[in-house]
Design a protein around this motif. Structure first.
Motif, PDB file in Angstrom:
ATOM      1  N   UNK A 260      -5.076   4.151   0.987  1.00  0.00           N
ATOM      2  CA  UNK A 260      -6.056   4.014  -0.080  1.00  0.00           C
ATOM      3  C   UNK A 260      -5.866   2.685  -0.793  1.00  0.00           C
ATOM      4  N   UNK A 261      -6.872   1.842  -0.693  1.00  0.00           N
ATOM      5  CA  UNK A 261      -6.785   0.535  -1.335  1.00  0.00           C
ATOM      6  C   UNK A 261      -7.533   0.481  -2.656  1.00  0.00           C
ATOM      7  N   UNK A 262      -8.243   1.565  -2.994  1.00  0.00           N
ATOM      8  CA  UNK A 262      -9.025   1.580  -4.229  1.00  0.00           C
ATOM      9  C   UNK A 262      -8.457   2.629  -5.172  1.00  0.00           C
ATOM     10  N   UNK A 263      -8.033   2.197  -6.348  1.00  0.00           N
ATOM     11  CA  UNK A 263      -7.491   3.114  -7.341  1.00  0.00           C
ATOM     12  C   UNK A 263      -8.450   3.263  -8.512  1.00  0.00           C
ATOM     13  N   UNK A 264      -8.550   4.490  -9.013  1.00  0.00           N
ATOM     14  CA  UNK A 264      -9.417   4.766 -10.158  1.00  0.00           C
ATOM     15  C   UNK A 264      -8.589   5.468 -11.218  1.00  0.00           C
ATOM     16  N   UNK A 265      -8.653   4.966 -12.425  1.00  0.00           N
ATOM     17  CA  UNK A 265      -7.808   5.540 -13.470  1.00  0.00           C
ATOM     18  C   UNK A 265      -8.503   5.506 -14.815  1.00  0.00           C
ATOM     19  N   UNK A 266      -8.262   6.557 -15.603  1.00  0.00           N
ATOM     20  CA  UNK A 266      -8.711   6.577 -16.988  1.00  0.00           C
ATOM     21  C   UNK A 266      -7.467   6.671 -17.860  1.00  0.00           C
ATOM     22  N   UNK A 267      -7.582   6.317 -19.144  1.00  0.00           N
ATOM     23  CA  UNK A 267      -6.432   6.428 -20.045  1.00  0.00           C
ATOM     24  C   UNK A 267      -5.917   7.863 -20.099  1.00  0.00           C
ATOM     25  N   UNK A 268      -4.607   8.020 -20.018  1.00  0.00           N
ATOM     26  CA  UNK A 268      -3.936   9.325 -20.073  1.00  0.00           C
ATOM     27  C   UNK A 268      -4.367  10.267 -18.958  1.00  0.00           C
ATOM     28  N   UNK A 269      -4.826   9.718 -17.862  1.00  0.00           N
ATOM     29  CA  UNK A 269      -5.145  10.538 -16.698  1.00  0.00           C
ATOM     30  C   UNK A 269      -4.417   9.942 -15.495  1.00  0.00           C
ATOM     31  N   UNK A 270      -4.014  10.786 -14.568  1.00  0.00           N
ATOM     32  CA  UNK A 270      -3.390  10.240 -13.355  1.00  0.00           C
ATOM     33  C   UNK A 270      -4.401   9.459 -12.524  1.00  0.00           C
ATOM     34  N   UNK A 271      -3.920   8.457 -11.808  1.00  0.00           N
ATOM     35  CA  UNK A 271      -4.803   7.637 -10.986  1.00  0.00           C
ATOM     36  C   UNK A 271      -5.289   8.422  -9.779  1.00  0.00           C
TER      37      UNK A 271
ATOM     38  N   UNK B 268       0.853  -1.196   0.000  1.00  0.00           N
ATOM     39  CA  UNK B 268       0.000   0.000   0.000  1.00  0.00           C
ATOM     40  C   UNK B 268       0.882   1.237   0.000  1.00  0.00           C
ATOM     41  N   UNK B 269       0.800   2.007  -1.081  1.00  0.00           N
ATOM     42  CA  UNK B 269       1.644   3.195  -1.177  1.00  0.00           C
ATOM     43  C   UNK B 269       0.857   4.443  -1.495  1.00  0.00           C
ATOM     44  N   UNK B 270      -0.472   4.367  -1.346  1.00  0.00           N
ATOM     45  CA  UNK B 270      -1.309   5.504  -1.704  1.00  0.00           C
ATOM     46  C   UNK B 270      -2.124   5.968  -0.498  1.00  0.00           C
ATOM     47  N   UNK B 271      -2.480   7.244  -0.531  1.00  0.00           N
ATOM     48  CA  UNK B 271      -3.261   7.826   0.558  1.00  0.00           C
ATOM     49  C   UNK B 271      -4.575   8.340  -0.019  1.00  0.00           C
ATOM     50  N   UNK B 272      -5.650   8.176   0.715  1.00  0.00           N
ATOM     51  CA  UNK B 272      -6.972   8.627   0.271  1.00  0.00           C
ATOM     52  C   UNK B 272      -6.956  10.120  -0.061  1.00  0.00           C
ATOM     53  N   UNK B 273      -7.601  10.470  -1.185  1.00  0.00           N
ATOM     54  CA  UNK B 273      -7.615  11.865  -1.639  1.00  0.00           C
ATOM     55  C   UNK B 273      -8.740  12.675  -1.011  1.00  0.00           C
ATOM     56  N   UNK B 274      -9.607  12.053  -0.281  1.00  0.00           N
ATOM     57  CA  UNK B 274     -10.679  12.792   0.375  1.00  0.00           C
ATOM     58  C   UNK B 274     -10.084  13.799   1.355  1.00  0.00           C
ATOM     59  N   UNK B 275     -10.585  15.031   1.301  1.00  0.00           N
ATOM     60  CA  UNK B 275     -10.025  16.089   2.127  1.00  0.00           C
ATOM     61  C   UNK B 275     -10.071  15.720   3.604  1.00  0.00           C
ATOM     62  N   UNK B 276      -8.916  15.751   4.243  1.00  0.00           N
ATOM     63  CA  UNK B 276      -8.855  15.510   5.669  1.00  0.00           C
ATOM     64  C   UNK B 276      -8.867  14.050   6.071  1.00  0.00           C
ATOM     65  N   UNK B 277      -8.844  13.142   5.092  1.00  0.00           N
ATOM     66  CA  UNK B 277      -8.893  11.715   5.437  1.00  0.00           C
ATOM     67  C   UNK B 277      -7.489  11.192   5.710  1.00  0.00           C
ATOM     68  N   UNK B 278      -6.723  10.969   4.633  1.00  0.00           N
ATOM     69  CA  UNK B 278      -5.335  10.565   4.799  1.00  0.00           C
ATOM     70  C   UNK B 278      -5.129   9.104   5.143  1.00  0.00           C
ATOM     71  N   UNK B 279      -6.177   8.274   5.043  1.00  0.00           N
ATOM     72  CA  UNK B 279      -5.999   6.851   5.302  1.00  0.00           C
ATOM     73  C   UNK B 279      -5.315   6.171   4.118  1.00  0.00           C
TER      74      UNK B 279
END
Ligand SMILES: [Zn+2]
Length: 60
Positions: free
Chosen positions: A34-45, A21-32
């Motif tokens: 992040x086990x769920x990644x969302x990505x589109x082609x040519x967009x950052x995850x 696990x190397x990612x942190x939740x992007x929700x403001x003030x969360x910081x847990x």
């Protein structure tokens, strides 16, 4: 059941942290973690935790 771990709490801790696990939740003030990644082609995850993973679906 002699195959059960002698220290169950330690086994649980390892499973929750996960191996890579190397990612942190992007929700403001969360910081847990992040086990769920969302990505589109040519967009950052975008990454969210279990609690906020619903917010990532708008990025799909
Ligand atoms: Zn979160």
């Amino acid at each position: 059941m002699s195959d059960e771990p002698t220290r169950p709490s330690e086994a649980l801790q390892t499973r929750e942290r996960g191996p890579a696990i190397g990612h942190v939740c992007e929700h403001a003030g969360c910081g847990k973690d992040a086990g769920w990644g969302f990505a589109r082609p040519r967009q950052p995850s975008r990454w969210f935790c279990f609690e906020h993973r619903g917010e990532g679906e708008r990025f799909l």
